[in-house]
Design a protein around this motif. Structure first.
Motif, PDB file in Angstrom:
ATOM      1  N   PHE A  49       0.814  -1.221   0.000  1.00 48.35           N
ATOM      2  CA  PHE A  49       0.000   0.000   0.000  1.00 48.35           C
ATOM      3  C   PHE A  49       0.845   1.266   0.000  1.00 48.35           C
ATOM      4  O   PHE A  49       0.394   2.324   0.445  1.00 48.35           O
ATOM      5  N   LYS A  50       2.066   1.180  -0.514  1.00 49.17           N
ATOM      6  CA  LYS A  50       2.955   2.338  -0.522  1.00 49.17           C
ATOM      7  C   LYS A  50       2.334   3.531  -1.238  1.00 49.17           C
ATOM      8  O   LYS A  50       2.357   4.663  -0.727  1.00 49.17           O
ATOM      9  N   TRP A  51       1.768   3.297  -2.416  1.00 50.98           N
ATOM     10  CA  TRP A  51       1.239   4.407  -3.206  1.00 50.98           C
ATOM     11  C   TRP A  51      -0.055   4.953  -2.636  1.00 50.98           C
ATOM     12  O   TRP A  51      -0.398   6.113  -2.867  1.00 50.98           O
ATOM     13  N   PHE A  52      -0.770   4.135  -1.880  1.00 48.89           N
ATOM     14  CA  PHE A  52      -1.988   4.615  -1.211  1.00 48.89           C
ATOM     15  C   PHE A  52      -1.619   5.620  -0.117  1.00 48.89           C
ATOM     16  O   PHE A  52      -2.270   6.656   0.023  1.00 48.89           O
ATOM     17  N   THR A  53      -0.585   5.304   0.653  1.00 47.19           N
ATOM     18  CA  THR A  53      -0.156   6.222   1.713  1.00 47.19           C
ATOM     19  C   THR A  53       0.565   7.432   1.134  1.00 47.19           C
ATOM     20  O   THR A  53       0.465   8.536   1.677  1.00 47.19           O
ATOM     21  N   ALA A 109       2.986  17.800  -1.674  1.00 45.87           N
ATOM     22  CA  ALA A 109       2.713  18.306  -3.023  1.00 45.87           C
ATOM     23  C   ALA A 109       1.560  17.543  -3.667  1.00 45.87           C
ATOM     24  O   ALA A 109       0.661  18.148  -4.269  1.00 45.87           O
ATOM     25  N   THR A 110       1.584  16.234  -3.516  1.00 47.99           N
ATOM     26  CA  THR A 110       0.504  15.419  -4.075  1.00 47.99           C
ATOM     27  C   THR A 110      -0.815  15.712  -3.373  1.00 47.99           C
ATOM     28  O   THR A 110      -1.879  15.780  -4.015  1.00 47.99           O
ATOM     29  N   ARG A 111      -0.753  15.921  -2.063  1.00 50.68           N
ATOM     30  CA  ARG A 111      -1.967  16.237  -1.309  1.00 50.68           C
ATOM     31  C   ARG A 111      -2.553  17.573  -1.748  1.00 50.68           C
ATOM     32  O   ARG A 111      -3.773  17.713  -1.902  1.00 50.68           O
ATOM     33  N   THR A 112      -1.703  18.551  -1.987  1.00 49.96           N
ATOM     34  CA  THR A 112      -2.182  19.862  -2.462  1.00 49.96           C
ATOM     35  C   THR A 112      -2.801  19.751  -3.845  1.00 49.96           C
ATOM     36  O   THR A 112      -3.860  20.335  -4.115  1.00 49.96           O
TER      37      THR A 112
END
Length: 447
Positions: free
Chosen positions: A196-200, A207-210
């Motif tokens: 689940f690396k890419w899920f977290t 930056a991805t969250r923004t």
């Protein structure tokens, strides 16, 4: 060396696809090119056998005469499958014998493990076809080919089920990329399995969250603009059907439906010709003296102002005529005696629209509304891709465009797969949620 992406059907219809990886081997005479013609012949025979088996299975749903004929097709298909497998073995032997012994380490023919399972399945089908064909009683000469209506309807619906499976459910197998550290051209193995690396990562990376928050804002606002104005095609259809001049009504319907068949690339070309700095609008304003002749035209199209409204306007212009067709069909299905009774009671045109036409279309409207709510995260890609520019990048990027940028442009296939998975799950949840609300408020549901 045959690509794993080459299907049986492709092998049967495209010799170039079958041998695309063997150009150097043919040129260096490591293997005979004629032996691959036998591989293609085997593929053709196998495809014909599958078609015959499919026809036989469909005819088995009919009466005795159809079952008898269907058994013949099934038997012929089973024989063709057996022959195809035999030719496949022959092609393997030919390739093996034509391979240059000094290059055996480079060209090593192999029969996949699935071949043996397919051979066992073919043998079972052949035995079953023989038993069924011999056990069916004789058919009277005067008996016609007949099938119950329910089976006819099922067979008519079957191609659409197959298309839905191929294009909607089969791609879900690609979700496995979300659990691997995959790059284009790599293979999936435990060495690059990351769980689940890419899920977290989607939530832990700032930056991805923004980007996700900004993208979700654009997606939801544009979707709710569409959902909030989803009644426009219904109103348009109602007023269109009230036109007394049949020729003018057909012209309006055709004129408003044609934009649906125009690609977004051409729509953007039209928009560029009208709204660019030297387009029609700016040129016209200069001609009438509103803008000075030597002044720089206003960048209506490239501006970042009101991007959401502009995208909604273009989408509405392109789709309102097409979306109205289902409501026009719904209006034609309303009992005409209701309009006659309303006319006798002295109801005017708008009263009949309000009390007869509109209530008759509401069930259709609510079904389409539920579907629109379920798809509010799927704005599409084409429109926003062609209208995107450096000025409106932050306000035009929707979820599908972000997935495209991450996966195709950025090469981050696992992360784009995670976002696609989340979008699908949320869409299903929205569908069932909206359906539950509809059932609670209206007593009707579509699921």
């Amino acid at each position: 060396m045959i690509s794993s992406n080459v299907s049986l059907f492709t092998s049967a219809v495209s010799y170039n696809s079958l041998t695309s990886e063997f150009a150097r081997a043919f040129r260096m005479n490591w293997v005979s090119e004629s032996s691959f013609a036998v591989v293609m012949i085997a593929s053709i025979i196998l495809v014909i056998g599958i078609i015959l088996l499919g026809v036989g299975a469909c005819m088995s749903l009919g009466n005795l005469r159809m079952q008898k004929t269907g058994a013949q097709f099934t038997l012929g298909g089973s024989v063709a499958e057996t022959l195809g497998l035999v030719v496949t073995v022959v092609s393997y032997m030919l390739v093996n014998s034509s391979t240059d012994p000094t290059k055996a380490n480079k060209i090593l023919p192999q029969i996949p493990t699935a071949f043996y399972g397919y051979a066992v399945l073919t043998a079972i089908m052949l035995i079953t076809a023989i038993v069924v064909f011999t056990s069916l009683p004789s058919v009277d000469k005067g008996e016609k080919y007949e099938m119950e209506s329910k089976y006819k309807l099922f067979l008519m619906f079957l191609p659409f089920i197959a298309l839905a499976f191929v294009f909607c459910y089969l791609p879900l197998y690609g979700w496995r990329y979300a659990f691997f550290d995959y790059k284009s051209g790599d293979t999936l193995s435990m060495s690059n399995f990351v769980g689940f690396k890419w899920f977290t990562y989607l939530f832990q990376n700032s930056a991805t969250r923004t980007d996700m928050i900004n993208t979700m804002r654009n997606t939801l606002i544009m979707s709710f603009l569409g959902v909030g104005t989803s009644w426009l095609p219904m109103i348009f259809a109602i007023f269109l059907c009230e036109m007394k001049n049949l020729r003018f009504r057909r012209f309006v319907q055709t004129f408003t439906t044609i934009p649906n068949f125009i690609s977004w690339v051409l729509v953007y070309a039209v928009a560029l010709a009208i709204f660019s700095t030297d387009g029609f609008i700016n040129t016209f304003l200069k001609e009438i003296g509103v803008v000075a002749q030597n002044a720089q035209g206003k960048a209506w199209l490239m501006s970042s102002k009101h991007t959401w409204l502009k995208m909604w306007a273009w989408g509405t212009w392109k789709g309102v005529g097409w979306s109205a067709i289902i409501y026009i069909a719904g209006i034609s299905g309303i009992d005409q005696s209701l309009y006659e009774a309303a006319t006798v009671d002295g109801a005017g045109r708008f009263q009949k629209m309000r009390h007869i036409t509109l209530p008759g279309l509401l069930p259709t409207f609510f079904v389409l509304l539920l579907m629109a709510i379920a798809g509010c995260l799927s704005n599409g890609l084409d429109q926003y891709l062609v209208f995107r520019n450096p000025n409106n990048m932050d306000t035009i990027r929707v979820l599908d465009l972000w997935v495209y940028d991450l996966g195709i442009n950025g090469g981050s296939i696992p992360l784009s797969t995670v976002i696609g998975m989340a979008k699908s799950i949320v869409s299903v949840a929205l569908l069932f949620g909206a359906n539950s609300v509809s059932k609670a408020l209206r007593g009707e549901s579509i699921v």
